[in-house]
Each structure stands twice: as C-alpha cells, then as structure tokens.
Design a protein around this motif. Structure first.
Motif, PDB file in Angstrom:
ATOM      1  N   GLU A  77       0.834  -1.206   0.000  1.00 18.38           N
ATOM      2  CA  GLU A  77       0.000   0.000   0.000  1.00 18.38           C
ATOM      3  C   GLU A  77       0.863   1.247   0.000  1.00 18.38           C
ATOM      4  O   GLU A  77       1.876   1.304   0.684  1.00 18.38           O
ATOM      5  N   GLY A  78       0.427   2.235  -0.751  1.00 24.91           N
ATOM      6  CA  GLY A  78       1.088   3.534  -0.762  1.00 24.91           C
ATOM      7  C   GLY A  78       2.213   3.619  -1.772  1.00 24.91           C
ATOM      8  O   GLY A  78       2.823   2.621  -2.153  1.00 24.91           O
ATOM      9  N   LEU A  79       2.473   4.832  -2.195  1.00 23.61           N
ATOM     10  CA  LEU A  79       3.492   5.061  -3.215  1.00 23.61           C
ATOM     11  C   LEU A  79       4.914   4.886  -2.696  1.00 23.61           C
ATOM     12  O   LEU A  79       5.857   4.808  -3.483  1.00 23.61           O
ATOM     13  N   GLU A  80       5.087   4.787  -1.379  1.00 26.67           N
ATOM     14  CA  GLU A  80       6.425   4.604  -0.805  1.00 26.67           C
ATOM     15  C   GLU A  80       6.853   3.137  -0.809  1.00 26.67           C
ATOM     16  O   GLU A  80       8.029   2.826  -0.636  1.00 26.67           O
ATOM     17  N   ALA A  81       5.921   2.228  -0.988  1.00 29.36           N
ATOM     18  CA  ALA A  81       6.216   0.786  -0.922  1.00 29.36           C
ATOM     19  C   ALA A  81       6.972   0.327  -2.164  1.00 29.36           C
ATOM     20  O   ALA A  81       6.926   0.957  -3.220  1.00 29.36           O
ATOM     21  N   ALA A  82       7.667  -0.792  -2.007  1.00 29.70           N
ATOM     22  CA  ALA A  82       8.376  -1.427  -3.118  1.00 29.70           C
ATOM     23  C   ALA A  82       8.106  -2.927  -3.066  1.00 29.70           C
ATOM     24  O   ALA A  82       8.022  -3.511  -1.987  1.00 29.70           O
ATOM     25  N   ASP A 133       3.185   5.959 -11.678  1.00 31.71           N
ATOM     26  CA  ASP A 133       3.739   7.218 -12.159  1.00 31.71           C
ATOM     27  C   ASP A 133       2.723   7.953 -13.047  1.00 31.71           C
ATOM     28  O   ASP A 133       2.170   7.381 -13.981  1.00 31.71           O
ATOM     29  N   ALA A 139       9.007  -0.331  -7.663  1.00 25.87           N
ATOM     30  CA  ALA A 139       8.571   0.728  -6.755  1.00 25.87           C
ATOM     31  C   ALA A 139       7.129   1.070  -7.096  1.00 25.87           C
ATOM     32  O   ALA A 139       6.781   1.234  -8.268  1.00 25.87           O
ATOM     33  N   ALA A 147       5.726   3.799  -6.661  1.00 21.86           N
ATOM     34  CA  ALA A 147       5.736   5.116  -7.297  1.00 21.86           C
ATOM     35  C   ALA A 147       5.949   4.990  -8.802  1.00 21.86           C
ATOM     36  O   ALA A 147       5.392   5.769  -9.582  1.00 21.86           O
ATOM     37  N   ASP A 148       6.727   4.002  -9.227  1.00 19.78           N
ATOM     38  CA  ASP A 148       6.943   3.785 -10.663  1.00 19.78           C
ATOM     39  C   ASP A 148       5.723   3.152 -11.320  1.00 19.78           C
ATOM     40  O   ASP A 148       5.359   3.494 -12.445  1.00 19.78           O
TER      41      ASP A 148
END
Length: 104
Positions: free
Chosen positions: A68-73, A90, A84, A86-87
């Motif tokens: 969950e969340g854009l910070e997770a990988a 994007d 990521a 976030a990727d």
C-alpha cells in the motif's frame, strides 16, 4: 512459433484490474493463474488506489502480500527485480483518503 508473444514458461503475471473487473481478477483469474505450473508470482495492480496484491508460490502453497502507498516497493527475486509503487503509478493521482479515526 517464432513470431508469438506467448511465454513458454512464465514465472510472473501482472494483472491490471479495472474497477468493473476487480472481483473477477481477484477470484477466477487468480485461481486460473495458480494452476499454471511455472508461475511463481502473480501481481494484481489496482487502478483506483495504490494498493497491490502479490501472490507468491511457496513450499506450502500460495502466500499473499499487500503493498500500500506510493512509498512501498515490491521485491520480485524470481525475476531479479524490485518494483517501486511510485513507478507503477507514475503520472496517476488519487483522491485523498478520509481519516475516519480523526473524524470520530
């Protein structure tokens, strides 16, 4: 066949869910994918929120993880990659989530 896009022994499948098919993607499709003998990882990507489900084939069967969340990988050692969140998301924006605890 030399000009096909079909993978003979896939290890990973990524399913991007649309809001209208999420239930089918998380049930029927996942069960179909699990029966494929070479698949070790199934990634379900949500489109309405940055929350993905990852199924990994382990020694005792399939395990599920939620990211969950854009910070997770997402670590994918079977293919030597890390994705990521976030990727993955994007360029997309999501509505702010309500904090029900503070609204109490």
């Amino acid at each position: 066949m030399p000009d096909t896009d079909e993978a003979r022994e896939p290890r990973l499948v990524v399913e991007v869910a649309s809001p209208s098919t999420t239930t089918i993607d998380q049930t029927r499709k996942v069960e179909e994918y699990k029966r494929h003998p070479t698949l070790t990882t199934i990634l379900l990507v949500e489109t309405v929120t940055p929350q993905d489900l990852l199924y990994r084939r382990g020694a005792d069967g399939w395990e599920i993880e939620t990211f969950e969340g854009l910070e997770a990988a997402i670590d994918l050692p079977d293919i030597g990659a890390t994705l990521a969140m976030a990727d993955i998301y994007d360029g997309l924006t999501f509505p702010a989530r309500r904090d029900l605890a503070s609204e109490g």
